[in-house]
Design a protein around this motif. Structure first.
Motif, PDB file in Angstrom:
ATOM      1  N   PRO A 105      17.190  -6.526  82.558  1.00  0.00           N
ATOM      2  CA  PRO A 105      18.654  -6.573  82.610  1.00  0.00           C
ATOM      3  C   PRO A 105      19.247  -7.939  82.281  1.00  0.00           C
ATOM      4  O   PRO A 105      20.459  -8.046  82.043  1.00  0.00           O
ATOM      5  CB  PRO A 105      18.964  -6.177  84.052  1.00  0.00           C
ATOM      6  N   TYR A 108      18.527  -7.792  78.184  1.00  0.00           N
ATOM      7  CA  TYR A 108      18.862  -6.500  77.569  1.00  0.00           C
ATOM      8  C   TYR A 108      17.793  -6.055  76.574  1.00  0.00           C
ATOM      9  O   TYR A 108      18.065  -5.259  75.677  1.00  0.00           O
ATOM     10  CB  TYR A 108      20.233  -6.549  76.878  1.00  0.00           C
ATOM     11  N   SER A 340      24.211  -2.285  89.293  1.00  0.00           N
ATOM     12  CA  SER A 340      23.301  -3.411  89.474  1.00  0.00           C
ATOM     13  C   SER A 340      23.316  -3.881  90.923  1.00  0.00           C
ATOM     14  O   SER A 340      24.249  -3.613  91.676  1.00  0.00           O
ATOM     15  CB  SER A 340      23.685  -4.563  88.542  1.00  0.00           C
ATOM     16  N   THR A 344      27.948  -6.102  89.644  1.00  0.00           N
ATOM     17  CA  THR A 344      28.774  -6.528  88.503  1.00  0.00           C
ATOM     18  C   THR A 344      28.591  -5.676  87.254  1.00  0.00           C
ATOM     19  O   THR A 344      29.370  -5.773  86.318  1.00  0.00           O
ATOM     20  CB  THR A 344      28.474  -7.986  88.132  1.00  0.00           C
ATOM     21  N   LYS A 345      27.533  -4.832  87.222  1.00  0.00           N
ATOM     22  CA  LYS A 345      27.257  -4.018  86.049  1.00  0.00           C
ATOM     23  C   LYS A 345      27.030  -2.557  86.455  1.00  0.00           C
ATOM     24  O   LYS A 345      26.443  -2.279  87.492  1.00  0.00           O
ATOM     25  CB  LYS A 345      26.015  -4.525  85.302  1.00  0.00           C
ATOM     26  N   TRP A 347      25.147   0.623  84.762  1.00  0.00           N
ATOM     27  CA  TRP A 347      24.233   1.030  83.707  1.00  0.00           C
ATOM     28  C   TRP A 347      24.220   2.553  83.600  1.00  0.00           C
ATOM     29  O   TRP A 347      24.020   3.247  84.600  1.00  0.00           O
ATOM     30  CB  TRP A 347      22.820   0.542  84.005  1.00  0.00           C
ATOM     31  N   VAL A 358      26.048  -0.544  79.098  1.00  0.00           N
ATOM     32  CA  VAL A 358      26.210  -1.480  80.207  1.00  0.00           C
ATOM     33  C   VAL A 358      27.691  -1.847  80.299  1.00  0.00           C
ATOM     34  O   VAL A 358      28.262  -2.396  79.353  1.00  0.00           O
ATOM     35  CB  VAL A 358      25.365  -2.755  80.018  1.00  0.00           C
ATOM     36  N   PHE A 359      28.297  -1.534  81.455  1.00  0.00           N
ATOM     37  CA  PHE A 359      29.709  -1.841  81.678  1.00  0.00           C
ATOM     38  C   PHE A 359      29.842  -3.007  82.654  1.00  0.00           C
ATOM     39  O   PHE A 359      29.079  -3.106  83.620  1.00  0.00           O
ATOM     40  CB  PHE A 359      30.443  -0.643  82.286  1.00  0.00           C
ATOM     41  N   ASP A 360      30.798  -3.881  82.389  1.00  0.00           N
ATOM     42  CA  ASP A 360      31.160  -4.943  83.322  1.00  0.00           C
ATOM     43  C   ASP A 360      32.154  -4.348  84.307  1.00  0.00           C
ATOM     44  O   ASP A 360      33.251  -3.929  83.919  1.00  0.00           O
ATOM     45  CB  ASP A 360      31.782  -6.112  82.563  1.00  0.00           C
ATOM     46  N   THR A 361      31.782  -4.271  85.586  1.00  0.00           N
ATOM     47  CA  THR A 361      32.641  -3.605  86.571  1.00  0.00           C
ATOM     48  C   THR A 361      33.856  -4.441  86.960  1.00  0.00           C
ATOM     49  O   THR A 361      34.831  -3.899  87.490  1.00  0.00           O
ATOM     50  CB  THR A 361      31.841  -3.265  87.845  1.00  0.00           C
ATOM     51  N   VAL A 367      29.978  -3.852  77.686  1.00  0.00           N
ATOM     52  CA  VAL A 367      29.521  -5.167  77.235  1.00  0.00           C
ATOM     53  C   VAL A 367      28.239  -5.110  76.410  1.00  0.00           C
ATOM     54  O   VAL A 367      27.913  -6.062  75.709  1.00  0.00           O
ATOM     55  CB  VAL A 367      29.310  -6.122  78.428  1.00  0.00           C
ATOM     56  N   ARG A 368      27.517  -3.989  76.478  1.00  0.00           N
ATOM     57  CA  ARG A 368      26.276  -3.914  75.711  1.00  0.00           C
ATOM     58  C   ARG A 368      25.879  -2.451  75.489  1.00  0.00           C
ATOM     59  O   ARG A 368      26.067  -1.603  76.360  1.00  0.00           O
ATOM     60  CB  ARG A 368      25.138  -4.635  76.450  1.00  0.00           C
TER      61      ARG A 368
END
Length: 397
Positions: A105, A108, A340, A344-345, A347, A358-361, A367-368
């Motif tokens: 993680p 990535y 995560s 913060t993420k 998945w 992958v989302f930024d919460t 974000v990816r």
């Protein structure tokens, strides 16, 4: 809308939804199963209402701000001593490839790739947090993974393991035998079959436990039903038919333990079911193909993956409404996954796109996107905070 009858002995004919095999979670629908005698059935409206709002008698805030949070042990940094030496990794079962990809993680990047049994559906942490189990649905086996090394072990023969949960006391492994229409209680270590419970519905696949752990609410996607189970006996204590147009998926208990949220992929939202009376309280639209449910690390929000439209809806637990929507540029198929360890993420597997999202919460954005095998499904982020695992891709308390 009409509320479900909590105790009425109403008999409802099961809806036979033959075309759900390709639309739902599983590869093929199981055969119809006879309903056992003495099952109480509850009827709900054939179409969901436009929305649901908290009432003074049922809102989270009205039930007490100081009430215990069932996810209180899942805060960032609250790792069990059992997992503190484990390397943080993301395990992706590729259903169509029959493989598992393991992702670092931090970078990535895929750091390991191995073959498992046919049609791997989910990667599930064991109750004692020491093992990850790959559910090889069509391969009729569970492949153990050592989370200390990220390496697989020798498969254990288990019939029809679509999904896997564990009783809150750690005594049983609960195998969701989807095509067999039954719940199999097994030894949580050897996976030896101990007891089986035939179910009055088709396609059991997801569930969650009440706050005290005594009752298990499970969804049956092929017949549009929910079943309330006393897993200790075991027996069915309530049968709720959501309607022939429903395809219930993931189930998640609210932090205060008062409401079950149930994703419905055909109704494009989540049902709210009272966790004390098991009556349907209402319906909350989220997005097309509502599928997976994940609780934020602060217990304030529920993340709903909308597989049919490529988005994630953010539901406020106190307000019981959607407060934000995160969209995948160009669309996608977000399915199962996890949050995560630091929160913060988010998945999620991209079921029909061969990728992981992958989302930024904090920022609420993608974000990816990471290419993986074909048909990625029940992705597991591990380790995560919590004292023990109730199963699925990581339900910890």
């Amino acid at each position: 809308m009409r509320r479900a009858r909590g105790t009425g002995a109403v008999t409802v004919v099961l809806a036979i939804i033959g075309g759900f095999a390709l639309a739902g979670c599983a590869a093929e629908p199981p055969a119809p199963h006879a309903e056992p005698p003495g099952v109480v059935r509850s009827r709900v409206a054939s179409a969901p209402p436009a929305s649901v709002s908290p009432s003074p008698s049922t809102s989270v805030e009205a039930r007490g701000r100081d009430q215990a949070d069932v996810y209180a042990a899942d805060r960032p940094g609250m790792l069990s001593p059992v997992v503190k030496g484990f390397r943080s990794l993301v395990y992706v079962p590729n259903s169509e490839s029959g493989t598992v990809d393991v992702i670092d993680p931090e970078t990535y990047r895929i750091v390991r790739h191995f073959t498992v049994g046919a049609l791997p559906q989910h990667v599930v942490p064991s109750w004692d947090l020491k093992t990850l189990w790959v559910n090889n649905n069509r391969g009729n086996s569970l492949t153990p993974i050592d989370p200390r090394t990220g390496r697989p072990g020798r498969p254990v023969p288990v019939e029809d393991p679509y999904n896997l949960y564990f009783s809150p006391d750690g005594r049983y492994a609960l195998v969701m035998a989807e095509r067999n229409n039954q719940l199999d209680l097994r030894d949580p270590h050897s996976m030896k079959l101990l007891r089986s419970l035939s179910l009055p519905c088709r396609g059991i696949n997801h569930g969650d436990f009440t706050a005290d752990g005594s009752v298990f609410l499970a969804s049956c996607e092929f017949s549009g039903d929910l079943v309330v189970l006393d897993w200790r006996t075991p027996r069915v204590i309530r049968h709720i038919h959501l309607g022939h147009m429903s395809m219930p998926q993931d189930v998640k208990l609210s932090p205060d333990g008062t409401v079950f949220y149930v994703a419905d992929m055909e109704r494009h939202g989540v049902w709210l079911v009272d966790a004390a009376t098991y009556t349907v309280m209402g319906f909350l639209p989220t997005g097309r193909g509502a599928h997976g449910l994940y609780v934020s690390r602060d217990s304030r929000h529920l993340y709903v993956s909308n597989r049919g439209e490529g988005s994630v809806s953010v539901v406020s637990f106190p307000k019981r409404k959607v407060v934000d929507v995160w969209r995948i540029p160009g669309g996608g198929s977000p399915d199962m996954g996890g949050v995560s360890a630091d929160g913060t993420k988010l998945w999620l597997s991209g079921r029909y796109h061969g990728v992981v999202y992958v989302f930024d919460t904090k920022e609420g954005r993608l974000v990816r996107t990471i290419p993986v095998g074909a048909g990625p499904h029940g992705l597991c982020v591990y380790p995560q905070p919590g004292r023990y695992s109730l199963g699925h891709t990581g339900v910890f308390r």
